[in-house]
Design a protein around this motif. Structure first.
Motif, short mmCIF file in Angstrom:
data_model
loop_
_atom_site.label_atom_id
_atom_site.label_comp_id
_atom_site.label_asym_id
_atom_site.label_seq_id
_atom_site.Cartn_x
_atom_site.Cartn_y
_atom_site.Cartn_z
N ASN A 1 -16.16 0.84 -6.74
CA ASN A 1 -17.04 1.52 -5.78
C ASN A 1 -18.10 0.54 -5.30
OD1 ASN A 1 -17.98 3.58 -4.21
ND2 ASN A 1 -18.60 4.93 -5.89
N CYS A 2 -18.72 0.87 -4.16
CA CYS A 2 -19.82 0.06 -3.64
C CYS A 2 -21.13 0.80 -3.89
CB CYS A 2 -19.63 -0.19 -2.15
SG CYS A 2 -20.90 -1.24 -1.42
N ASN B 1 -9.18 1.76 -1.58
CA ASN B 1 -8.41 2.04 -2.79
C ASN B 1 -7.49 3.24 -2.61
OD1 ASN B 1 -9.67 -0.12 -3.97
ND2 ASN B 1 -10.98 1.07 -5.32
N ASP B 2 -7.94 4.24 -1.85
CA ASP B 2 -7.09 5.40 -1.56
C ASP B 2 -5.86 4.97 -0.77
OD1 ASP B 2 -8.70 7.19 -2.87
OD2 ASP B 2 -9.67 7.97 -1.07
N TYR B 3 -6.06 4.11 0.22
CA TYR B 3 -4.94 3.61 1.02
C TYR B 3 -3.99 2.75 0.19
CZ TYR B 3 -7.02 4.94 5.57
OH TYR B 3 -7.52 5.61 6.65
N ILE C 1 -6.89 -1.17 5.90
CA ILE C 1 -7.43 -1.52 4.58
C ILE C 1 -8.38 -2.70 4.70
CG2 ILE C 1 -6.87 -2.28 2.23
CD1 ILE C 1 -4.16 -0.77 2.64
N ARG C 2 -7.99 -3.70 5.48
CA ARG C 2 -8.88 -4.86 5.69
C ARG C 2 -10.20 -4.41 6.31
NH1 ARG C 2 -4.04 -7.18 8.13
NH2 ARG C 2 -2.85 -8.21 6.48
N THR C 3 -10.12 -3.51 7.27
CA THR C 3 -11.33 -3.00 7.92
C THR C 3 -12.22 -2.27 6.92
OG1 THR C 3 -10.19 -2.79 10.05
CG2 THR C 3 -12.20 -1.50 9.76
N HIS D 1 0.82 -1.21 0.00
CA HIS D 1 0.00 0.00 0.00
C HIS D 1 0.86 1.27 0.00
CE1 HIS D 1 0.93 0.23 4.26
NE2 HIS D 1 0.29 -0.91 4.51
N MET D 2 0.20 2.42 0.10
CA MET D 2 0.89 3.71 0.00
C MET D 2 1.94 3.87 1.09
SD MET D 2 -0.35 5.11 -2.69
CE MET D 2 0.06 6.84 -2.62
#
Length: 311
Positions: free
Chosen positions: A277-278, A180-182, A167-169, A27-28
């Motif tokens: 997206n959701c 996705n941002d993370y 991220i998992r959360t 990740h970032m």
């Protein structure tokens, strides 16, 4: 990037700048650490090296762990290959390896095998048998064995404010935008298209039923998502449902993707699904007609989202 599947496989005529970790998600936050490693190695004309492990150490040290992973080992390798690293070492993690003392690990692996000149590591990194050694021990070993230790401070890590756990959360909550941002890229998974009950086809929305083979891969919250699929190297947008299909009294979780503007038969095809997206949570409808009406609404929302995102 060269990939090695054990520490003994690795050999380099150059000294190395090394970091160690599981790097689940790449990740970032991980990439800020990797950028430091790569820049330092280039400055020294040395090799940048990541040492990671498979399986994830938690599965060996806690056999009852229910941890789900953001990346398969193939996905992690692919993401790391895009960073500019010189070498990736994926070492088989075992109880025997975990029982190495801290000094054995430093001397036999970092110094003798990896030819280390510098290690860049988080301030809270623990290593050695029972994970009893920390950054202070590593600095002392660095002095003894002639390598540098650079720590990433708590302040730096807080500034990054990203972790695999967060991220998992987010994925468990269906918050795809945040995840996705993370990550810095759309969360994805791969699987084979298998035959389902073909209800979607009978109501005008044929779906590809996707079977994920890796049981450790994290599947996001049940619901309906806007996705992009890679099918036969072709990029196709769609809507995906993850859930038990309560409207038809389903009892097992399925992953079904309705591809937009696509009518090929793709049974037994490997596809990669990226989540964009959701739209909504999973729902139980009073009738198949009500379900059909909702899917049409979901489809319109997906088309509008994709139009606005891509324009």
């Amino acid at each position: 990037m060269k990939t090695f599947h054990s520490i003994p496989e690795f050999a380099s005529p150059k000294k190395t700048v090394v970091t160690i970790g599981t790097f689940d998600g790449v990740h970032m936050g991980h990439r800020k650490i990797l950028d430091k490693v790569i820049a330092e190695a280039q400055l020294r004309n040395e090799e940048s090296v990541v040492l990671t492990f498979y399986p994830h150490p938690r599965f060996i040290l806690n056999e009852n762990s229910d941890l789900k992973l953001l990346n398969t080992i193939e996905e992690k390798t692919a993401h790391l290959s895009k960073t500019g690293l010189d070498a990736l070492i994926i070492h088989p993690f075992s109880k025997e390896f975990a029982n190495l003392s801290a000094e054995e690990f430093v001397k036999t692996i970092l110094v003798d095998q990896l030819n280390i000149s510098k290690i860049i590591i988080g301030y809270d990194h623990k290593f050695g048998k029972n994970r009893t050694a920390d950054i202070h021990d590593l600095i002392l070993f660095g002095t003894k064995y002639n390598f540098e230790v650079a720590q990433i401070t708590a302040q730096e890590l807080n500034e990054i404010a990203v972790s695999s756990t967060k991220i998992r959360t987010a994925l468990d909550d269906g918050n795809i935008t945040l995840a996705n941002d993370y990550l810095g890229y759309p969360y994805s998974f791969s699987g084979k298209v298998v035959q389902g009950n073909q209800l979607g086809r009978t109501i005008g929305f044929p779906t590809a039923n996707i079977e994920i083979t890796d049981p450790l891969k994290l599947i996001p919250k049940k619901g309906v998502y806007i996705v992009n699929c890679l099918v036969h190297n072709q990029s196709v947008n769609g809507i995906m449902n993850i859930g038990n299909r309560p409207t038809i009294e389903g009892t097992t979780q399925t992953i079904e993707v309705h591809l937009l503007d696509f009518d090929q038969t793709i049974y037994n095809t490997e596809v990669t699904v990226s989540l964009l997206n959701c739209i909504r949570n999973e729902q139980k409808f009073e009738s198949i007609e009500a379900l059909k009406s909702q899917i049409e609404d979901d489809r319109k929302k997906a088309i509008d989202f994709l139009k606005n995102t891509l324009s």
